[in-house]
Design an enzyme around this catalytic site. Structure first.
Site, mmCIF file in Angstrom:
data_model
loop_
_atom_site.group_PDB
_atom_site.id
_atom_site.type_symbol
_atom_site.label_atom_id
_atom_site.label_comp_id
_atom_site.label_asym_id
_atom_site.label_seq_id
_atom_site.Cartn_x
_atom_site.Cartn_y
_atom_site.Cartn_z
ATOM 1 N N LYS A 147 0.820 -1.217 0.000
ATOM 2 C CA LYS A 147 0.000 0.000 0.000
ATOM 3 C C LYS A 147 0.850 1.261 0.000
ATOM 4 O O LYS A 147 0.403 2.316 -0.457
ATOM 5 C CB LYS A 147 -0.977 -0.026 1.167
ATOM 6 C CG LYS A 147 -2.036 -1.103 0.972
ATOM 7 C CD LYS A 147 -3.169 -1.028 1.953
ATOM 8 C CE LYS A 147 -4.290 -1.975 1.584
ATOM 9 N NZ LYS A 147 -3.911 -3.412 1.673
HETATM 10 C C1 LIG Z 1 -4.510 -4.479 1.078
HETATM 11 C C2 LIG Z 1 -3.759 -5.749 0.982
HETATM 12 C C3 LIG Z 1 -4.119 -6.768 0.074
HETATM 13 C C4 LIG Z 1 -5.347 -6.678 -0.816
HETATM 14 O O1 LIG Z 1 -5.234 -5.704 -1.807
HETATM 15 P P1 LIG Z 1 -6.537 -5.187 -2.593
HETATM 16 O O2 LIG Z 1 -6.074 -4.043 -3.383
HETATM 17 O O3 LIG Z 1 -7.520 -4.773 -1.504
HETATM 18 O O4 LIG Z 1 -7.064 -6.310 -3.405
HETATM 19 C C5 LIG Z 1 -3.328 -7.895 0.002
HETATM 20 N N1 LIG Z 1 -2.254 -8.051 0.806
HETATM 21 C C6 LIG Z 1 -1.880 -7.111 1.692
HETATM 22 C C7 LIG Z 1 -0.689 -7.364 2.555
HETATM 23 C C8 LIG Z 1 -2.611 -5.917 1.816
HETATM 24 O O5 LIG Z 1 -2.235 -5.001 2.710
#
Ligand SMILES: *Cc1c(COP(=O)(O)O)cnc(C)c1O
Length: 480
Positions: A121
């Site tokens: 993120k």
């Molecule tokens: C947010 C997240 C996901 C999922 O990603 P999306 O964009 O919501 O599909 C997967 N793995 C981790 C570690 C995350 O923080």
């Protein structure tokens, strides 16, 4: 470039909004999600040029190339400077920013988790922080981000916004529910513009607080309350860049195709892959990997999209994928339906409200999900995660986290000869140390900068799930 809503009755491209108009917003006013009026096409010679840009000038320069196709209301020199300020080796741990790690012939992991909070993120949120600061200064405005987190999103937002002018972050989390590492990451921030609120309750209580405060339109306007959730178009756009960077690193020429396996929850990450593919990046398949919360896997197998109740949403060992519905999914459905906003609205408003479910299985368009758009899917369980973490460690000498394990498990099922498979690494193992310990009997490595963070002083307010008290806190921090 103009942006339109997935629920607009007709897509009047000329009347759409521009990038900076939607930057600070969440949903479109009609409740839909914003998408560009069209996908700019990257042809063979452009992709060759971008290959050169990434190798010679680096990730930030590639990011500028991609972003500039979608952002025409920030001067080019400013946009370039924002990319260069964001994607540095100091913040992301290497000059490549998203290096590929080889597991096996044609099998790679793309490292997206070496940013400040060790989850992918950061790739988008760090850019968002700089874009927000830039746009707020230009307008002479302030923004108070009020959100709820069970872990990764909140910390990524705080590390992106800390010290930024014009922005404050009020982040609620359920008291005692995050891992000690996640709590230490967030609560050790001493920046004046970051306010952590530990709510006596569960994650749903935090989300209810956000809804209640955002639902008070007078309060929302007076204190300029905003969000940074995953439906924000700028976040999605930032993620498109690393599909290009992954492709460029995995291939020697544009004649080769690559598949990406993406650990998925809210469909933000893999939706960025869809955008890259629609732009013409030679992606063979987009592999949607879910955990036991398999609302997306069910859709891609059957055409049924069935929102889960909270009783039917499982707490798993890949908790950042524990979702009841996939908030970005409407974007893909809009494209699948030939950009028919009225029909998209029908599905997401009428059908979902009536039965919590719609079924595209009988529609001939559904067969295009794989054939035209390249989507396939799979799911995994806790036992699969443990097994996959062990396989990666034993066979490839690589330690992966539980979410990346979900991606690798499905990638191994979907690999085909002659097409490279890139698994997106969405977090480092240290963030989910307990399960990695369960699988391997050893502690994951901890980057040196996180040594001893659990012992640092913590700055957090403990509060009841009380709307009035939270509003009073926001007002007091703003001082007006
Ligand atoms: C947010 C997240 C996901 C999922 O990603 P999306 O964009 O919501 O599909 C997967 N793995 C981790 C570690 C995350 O923080």
């Amino acid at each position: 470039m103009r942006y339109i809503s997935t629920r607009a009755a007709q897509a009047p491209a000329a009347e759409g909004r521009r990038f900076c108009e939607i930057l600070l917003e969440g949903l479109a006013p009609d409740g839909g999600l914003y998408l560009p009026a069209f996908y700019p096409q990257v042809n063979d010679s452009m992709l060759d040029a971008w290959r050169g840009v990434y190798h010679a000038q680096g990730y930030a320069a590639l990011a500028y190339e991609v972003l500039s196709l979608y952002i025409d209301d920030i001067p080019a020199a400013d946009l370039r400077a924002l990319c260069e300020k964001t994607y540095t080796a100091e913040v992301f741990g290497s000059a490549a920013i998203v290096p590929l790690r080889r597991l096996d012939d044609g099998l790679w992991i793309e490292a997206l988790s070496n940013g400040p909070t060790l989850a992918f993120k950061d790739m988008a949120m760090q850019l968002l922080g700089n874009l927000f600061e830039y746009e707020l200064a230009r307008r002479g405005e302030e923004l108070n981000i009020f959100g709820a987190t069970s872990g990764d999103t909140g910390s990524a937002a705080e590390y992106a916004m800390r010290g930024k002018k014009g922005v404050r972050v009020f982040m609620t989390s359920p008291q005692g529910r995050m891992s000690p590492f996640q709590q230490a990451q967030m609560f050790s921030l001493m920046d004046a513009n970051i306010v952590n609120i530990a709510v006596k309750g569960v994650f749903d209580d935090c989300q209810d607080l956000v809804k209640a405060v955002s639902g008070d339109l007078d309060f929302k306007r007076k204190y300029r309350i905003g969000t940074v959730n995953s439906i924000n178009w700028a976040r999605l756009l930032a993620q498109v860049v690393y599909y290009f960077a992954g492709y460029i690193q995995a291939t020697g020429s544009n004649r080769e195709k690559v598949s990406f396996s993406v650990p998925s929850g809210n469909f933000g990450n893999v939706c960025a892959g869809h955008v890259a593919r629609m732009m013409g990046l030679p992606i063979h398949q987009l592999v949607v990997a879910t955990n036991e919360n398999d609302v997306l896997d069910e859709f891609f197998r059957t055409g049924v999209y069935r929102v889960r109740t909270s009783a039917d949403t499982h707490e798993t060992s890949s908790p950042s994928m524990d979702i009841s519905k996939a908030s970005n999914f409407e974007r893909f459905v809009f494209d699948l339906l030939g950009r028919d906003g009225a029909r998209t609205r029908g599905l997401f408003v009428d059908a979902l409200q009536r039965g919590g479910c719609f079924d595209l299985g009988p529609d001939p368009l559904f067969s295009q999900v794989a054939s035209r758009y390249g989507f396939v899917s799979g799911r995994s369980t806790h036992a699969d995660r443990l097994e996959t973490i062990r396989t990666a460690w034993r066979n490839y000498g690589v330690m992966i986290d539980t979410h990346t394990a979900d991606g690798l498990k499905v990638a191994l099922e979907r690999r085909v000869a002659g097409v490279a498979m890139v698994v997106l690494e969405t977090a480092l193992p240290i963030k989910f140390a307990a399960t990695v310990m369960e699988a391997l009997g050893r502690e994951p490595e901890r980057p040196a900068r996180f040594d001893g963070i659990e012992a640092l002083p913590k700055r957090v307010r403990e509060m009841d799930a009380d709307v009035a008290a939270v509003k009073a806190l926001i007002a007091a921090e703003c001082g007006y």
